[in-house]
Design a protein around this motif. Structure first.
Motif, PDB file in Angstrom:
ATOM      1  N   VAL A  64      44.659  32.712  30.329  1.00 28.30           N
ATOM      2  CA  VAL A  64      43.800  33.793  30.826  1.00 28.30           C
ATOM      3  C   VAL A  64      43.819  33.762  32.353  1.00 28.30           C
ATOM      4  CG1 VAL A  64      41.489  34.786  30.778  1.00 28.30           C
ATOM      5  CG2 VAL A  64      42.382  33.597  28.749  1.00 28.30           C
ATOM      6  N   GLY A  65      44.413  34.814  32.951  1.00 26.77           N
ATOM      7  CA  GLY A  65      44.654  34.838  34.394  1.00 26.77           C
ATOM      8  C   GLY A  65      46.027  34.254  34.667  1.00 26.77           C
ATOM      9  N   LEU A  66      47.056  34.970  34.192  1.00 22.79           N
ATOM     10  CA  LEU A  66      48.461  34.524  34.382  1.00 22.79           C
ATOM     11  C   LEU A  66      48.755  34.268  35.852  1.00 22.79           C
ATOM     12  CD1 LEU A  66      51.587  34.424  33.526  1.00 22.79           C
ATOM     13  CD2 LEU A  66      51.583  36.883  34.061  1.00 22.79           C
ATOM     14  N   GLY A  67      48.303  35.173  36.741  1.00 26.50           N
ATOM     15  CA  GLY A  67      48.513  35.023  38.180  1.00 26.50           C
ATOM     16  C   GLY A  67      49.960  34.782  38.522  1.00 26.50           C
ATOM     17  N   ALA A  68      50.233  33.662  39.180  1.00 30.58           N
ATOM     18  CA  ALA A  68      51.593  33.323  39.591  1.00 30.58           C
ATOM     19  C   ALA A  68      52.250  32.364  38.601  1.00 30.58           C
ATOM     20  CB  ALA A  68      51.565  32.724  40.989  1.00 30.58           C
ATOM     21  N   ALA A  69      51.678  32.257  37.393  1.00 30.06           N
ATOM     22  CA  ALA A  69      52.265  31.518  36.257  1.00 30.06           C
ATOM     23  C   ALA A  69      52.405  30.014  36.480  1.00 30.06           C
ATOM     24  CB  ALA A  69      53.615  32.122  35.839  1.00 30.06           C
ATOM     25  N   ALA A  70      51.673  29.448  37.426  1.00 33.59           N
ATOM     26  CA  ALA A  70      51.812  28.007  37.665  1.00 33.59           C
ATOM     27  C   ALA A  70      51.316  27.189  36.478  1.00 33.59           C
ATOM     28  CB  ALA A  70      51.051  27.611  38.925  1.00 33.59           C
ATOM     29  N   ASN A  71      50.202  27.605  35.889  1.00 33.12           N
ATOM     30  CA  ASN A  71      49.672  26.831  34.756  1.00 33.12           C
ATOM     31  C   ASN A  71      50.673  26.851  33.596  1.00 33.12           C
ATOM     32  OD1 ASN A  71      47.324  26.372  36.177  1.00 33.12           O
ATOM     33  ND2 ASN A  71      46.210  28.071  35.263  1.00 33.12           N
ATOM     34  N   SER A  72      51.135  28.045  33.244  1.00 29.06           N
ATOM     35  CA  SER A  72      52.050  28.180  32.097  1.00 29.06           C
ATOM     36  C   SER A  72      53.344  27.414  32.344  1.00 29.06           C
ATOM     37  CB  SER A  72      52.422  29.641  31.879  1.00 29.06           C
ATOM     38  OG  SER A  72      51.286  30.395  31.763  1.00 29.06           O
ATOM     39  N   PHE A  91      47.398  36.758  29.895  1.00 30.05           N
ATOM     40  CA  PHE A  91      46.584  37.946  30.168  1.00 30.05           C
ATOM     41  C   PHE A  91      46.407  38.089  31.680  1.00 30.05           C
ATOM     42  CE2 PHE A  91      45.187  35.964  26.244  1.00 30.05           C
ATOM     43  CZ  PHE A  91      45.124  37.023  25.348  1.00 30.05           C
ATOM     44  N   ASP A  92      46.528  39.304  32.144  1.00 31.42           N
ATOM     45  CA  ASP A  92      46.181  39.592  33.542  1.00 31.42           C
ATOM     46  C   ASP A  92      46.138  41.100  33.707  1.00 31.42           C
ATOM     47  OD1 ASP A  92      45.973  39.541  36.505  1.00 31.42           O
ATOM     48  OD2 ASP A  92      46.615  37.464  36.283  1.00 31.42           O
ATOM     49  N   HIS A  93      45.418  41.570  34.738  1.00 32.36           N
ATOM     50  CA  HIS A  93      45.444  43.011  34.965  1.00 32.36           C
ATOM     51  C   HIS A  93      46.477  43.396  36.032  1.00 32.36           C
ATOM     52  CE1 HIS A  93      41.641  42.462  37.688  1.00 32.36           C
ATOM     53  NE2 HIS A  93      42.672  41.776  38.097  1.00 32.36           N
ATOM     54  N   GLY A 143      46.052  44.205  31.341  1.00 28.12           N
ATOM     55  CA  GLY A 143      44.805  44.975  31.308  1.00 28.12           C
ATOM     56  C   GLY A 143      43.618  44.103  31.626  1.00 28.12           C
ATOM     57  N   ASP A 144      42.478  44.760  31.584  1.00 33.45           N
ATOM     58  CA  ASP A 144      41.225  44.092  31.897  1.00 33.45           C
ATOM     59  C   ASP A 144      40.844  43.178  30.719  1.00 33.45           C
ATOM     60  OD1 ASP A 144      38.688  43.734  33.291  1.00 33.45           O
ATOM     61  OD2 ASP A 144      37.848  44.932  31.662  1.00 33.45           O
ATOM     62  N   PHE A 145      40.748  41.889  30.970  1.00 35.23           N
ATOM     63  CA  PHE A 145      40.555  40.923  29.878  1.00 35.23           C
ATOM     64  C   PHE A 145      39.242  41.155  29.111  1.00 35.23           C
ATOM     65  CE2 PHE A 145      39.396  36.610  28.306  1.00 35.23           C
ATOM     66  CZ  PHE A 145      40.424  36.476  27.376  1.00 35.23           C
ATOM     67  N   PRO A 146      38.105  41.366  29.809  1.00 39.40           N
ATOM     68  CA  PRO A 146      36.871  41.608  29.038  1.00 39.40           C
ATOM     69  C   PRO A 146      37.006  42.830  28.118  1.00 39.40           C
ATOM     70  CG  PRO A 146      36.345  41.172  31.347  1.00 39.40           C
ATOM     71  CD  PRO A 146      37.836  41.280  31.259  1.00 39.40           C
ATOM     72  N   PHE A 170      41.713  28.749  31.085  1.00 39.76           N
ATOM     73  CA  PHE A 170      40.862  29.825  31.627  1.00 39.76           C
ATOM     74  C   PHE A 170      40.818  29.702  33.137  1.00 39.76           C
ATOM     75  CE2 PHE A 170      37.289  32.436  32.614  1.00 39.76           C
ATOM     76  CZ  PHE A 170      37.343  33.443  31.660  1.00 39.76           C
ATOM     77  N   ASP A 171      41.494  30.621  33.822  1.00 43.31           N
ATOM     78  CA  ASP A 171      41.682  30.486  35.266  1.00 43.31           C
ATOM     79  C   ASP A 171      41.473  31.819  35.982  1.00 43.31           C
ATOM     80  OD1 ASP A 171      42.296  29.363  37.697  1.00 43.31           O
ATOM     81  OD2 ASP A 171      44.458  29.290  37.370  1.00 43.31           O
ATOM     82  N   ALA A 172      40.213  32.267  35.990  1.00 47.78           N
ATOM     83  CA  ALA A 172      39.884  33.494  36.728  1.00 47.78           C
ATOM     84  C   ALA A 172      39.467  33.111  38.153  1.00 47.78           C
ATOM     85  CB  ALA A 172      38.757  34.215  36.022  1.00 47.78           C
TER      86      ALA A 172
HETATM   87  C1  LIG Z   1      43.187  32.165  40.175  1.00 44.43           C
HETATM   88  S1  LIG Z   1      44.264  33.448  39.687  1.00 44.43           S
HETATM   89  C2  LIG Z   1      45.191  32.709  38.369  1.00 44.43           C
HETATM   90  C3  LIG Z   1      46.243  31.726  38.789  1.00 44.43           C
HETATM   91  C4  LIG Z   1      47.212  31.423  37.679  1.00 44.43           C
HETATM   92  N1  LIG Z   1      46.587  30.885  36.498  1.00 44.43           N
HETATM   93  C5  LIG Z   1      48.366  30.544  38.088  1.00 44.43           C
HETATM   94  O1  LIG Z   1      48.561  29.486  37.475  1.00 44.43           O
HETATM   95  O2  LIG Z   1      49.076  30.919  39.016  1.00 44.43           O
HETATM   96  C6  LIG Z   1      43.211  34.524  38.764  1.00 44.43           C
HETATM   97  C7  LIG Z   1      43.920  35.638  38.025  1.00 44.43           C
HETATM   98  O3  LIG Z   1      42.970  36.318  37.212  1.00 44.43           O
HETATM   99  C8  LIG Z   1      43.322  37.677  37.177  1.00 44.43           C
HETATM  100  N2  LIG Z   1      42.143  38.476  36.807  1.00 44.43           N
HETATM  101  C9  LIG Z   1      40.983  38.604  37.511  1.00 44.43           C
HETATM  102  N3  LIG Z   1      40.144  39.457  36.892  1.00 44.43           N
HETATM  103  C10 LIG Z   1      40.766  39.863  35.750  1.00 44.43           C
HETATM  104  C11 LIG Z   1      40.412  40.751  34.704  1.00 44.43           C
HETATM  105  N4  LIG Z   1      39.237  41.387  34.703  1.00 44.43           N
HETATM  106  N5  LIG Z   1      41.287  40.942  33.693  1.00 44.43           N
HETATM  107  C12 LIG Z   1      42.494  40.301  33.695  1.00 44.43           C
HETATM  108  N6  LIG Z   1      42.890  39.449  34.675  1.00 44.43           N
HETATM  109  C13 LIG Z   1      42.045  39.236  35.694  1.00 44.43           C
HETATM  110  C14 LIG Z   1      43.784  37.957  38.595  1.00 44.43           C
HETATM  111  O4  LIG Z   1      44.606  39.119  38.668  1.00 44.43           O
HETATM  112  C15 LIG Z   1      44.532  36.678  38.953  1.00 44.43           C
HETATM  113  O5  LIG Z   1      45.912  36.783  38.745  1.00 44.43           O
END
Ligand SMILES: C[S@@+](CC[C@H](N)C(=O)[O-])C[C@H]1O[C@@H](n2cnc3c(N)ncnc32)[C@H](O)[C@@H]1O
Length: 292
Positions: A64-72, A91-93, A143-146, A170-172
């Motif tokens: 949750v919060g794919l971002g830059a994919a470091a966790n995955s 998941f990410d928007h 999309g929006d996770f909630p 879970f990494d928001a």
């Molecule tokens: C701290 S970063 C994640 C870093 C990532 N886990 C990594 O390993 O690089 C938080 C991520 O949550 C996503 N995010 C924030 N609000 C969101 C929402 N409502 N729905 C989906 N993704 C959301 C952001 O776009 C962002 O990529």
């Protein structure tokens, strides 16, 4: 350092690079860096190598919060020599941080060998590959996770159900910046979508009282999580108490009652408030504590 499309490469004090969102004013893994944080918070704490080795069939990870994919990528890399089948559900928007990070893969240093798979993933929102003994099926939910959780809850007949997870990363962004990702309705929906027959653990980097109260009231069991180098303590939640090494105890409960910031957010608006009487009653009745 380098900036484009709203993201910036930053060099941390230990010399390691990380990604920063300029719009959200947040650095993704701000102290120890992407790989060290993912290893401490998820890989080691969840004993993922051991669990994967002993697991038959597909092992489902929600990211949750794919971002830059470091966790995955840290998890895929650390488990690539194991004969296992991983279904990674991210998941990410936005895919922008991943696109940005991939351009700076050499500086970030955690992409080794996965670049071509990630190009396919960005274009098709899914990719499957065999990496030695490891089988990976990775899908992206944009999309929006909630909102996505709500559509899973209400549209059970018309919406394709997501595979239920064995673990959740879970990494928001922080609650102050990103309150919509930390509300009681969100965690309640998340908990209800889990399969009670499939034990699932979810570590996250915060140790705040408000987060822990929110997770308990959503239905999770909650415990003290491993240190990450950045934080001396984090939080782990699970739908099964056996997955929690150090459950929060009555002393924690009493401190939560006295805390000035313990009442869960119901709306996606950041606010700080002490626990209401109603939620204090509900907390005491939680199976983790029993009636006081
Ligand atoms: C701290 S970063 C994640 C870093 C990532 N886990 C990594 O390993 O690089 C938080 C991520 O949550 C996503 N995010 C924030 N609000 C969101 C929402 N409502 N729905 C989906 N993704 C959301 C952001 O776009 C962002 O990529």
């Amino acid at each position: 350092m380098q900036t484009d499309s709203g993201y910036q490469l930053v060099r941390l004090n230990n010399g390691i690079c990380s990604v920063r969102s300029l719009a959200d004013a947040e650095t993704f893994h701000p102290v120890v860096g992407p790989v060290a944080e993912a290893e401490a918070l998820y890989l080691h704490q969840l004993r993922l190598c051991e669990r994967l080795q002993n697991h038959a069939g597909e092992f489902v990870i929600w990211d949750v919060g794919l971002g830059a994919a470091a966790n995955s990528l840290t998890i895929l890399h650390a488990t690539r020599d194991l004969a296992c089948r991983i279904r990674l559900v991210s998941f990410d928007h936005t895919l922008e941080p991943l696109v940005f990070a991939l351009k700076h893969a050499a500086d970030l240093g955690y992409f080794g060998g996965y670049e071509a798979h990630l190009q396919a993933f960005i274009h098709k929102h899914r990719v499957g590959f065999q990496d030695g003994p490891q089988t990976v099926n990775w899908e992206f939910h944009h999309g929006d996770f909630p909102s996505l959780l709500i559509s899973q809850m209400v549209g059970r007949e018309s919406v394709k159900p997501l595979p239920t997870p064995h673990v959740i990363l879970f990494d928001a962004y922080s609650p102050a910046r990103n309150p919509a990702m930390w509300t009681l309705p969100l965690f309640t929906n998340l908990f209800q979508l889990l399969d009670p027959r499939r034990p699932c653990a979810m570590p996250t980097y915060s140790r705040s009282t408000i987060l822990r109260v929110t997770l308990l009231l959503a239905g999770f069991f909650v415990g003290v999580g491993h240190a990450t180098g950045e934080k001396e303590e984090t939080t782990i939640a699970a739908n099964n108490l056996s997955l929690i090494a150090e459950p929060l105890d009555r002393r924690w409960l009493d401190r939560a009652r006295r805390s000035h910031s313990a009442e869960p957010m119901v709306e996606p608006v950041y606010r700080i408030a002490p626990l209401s009487e109603e939620n204090w009653e509900r907390l005491q009745a939680h199976p983790q504590f029993g009636r006081v």
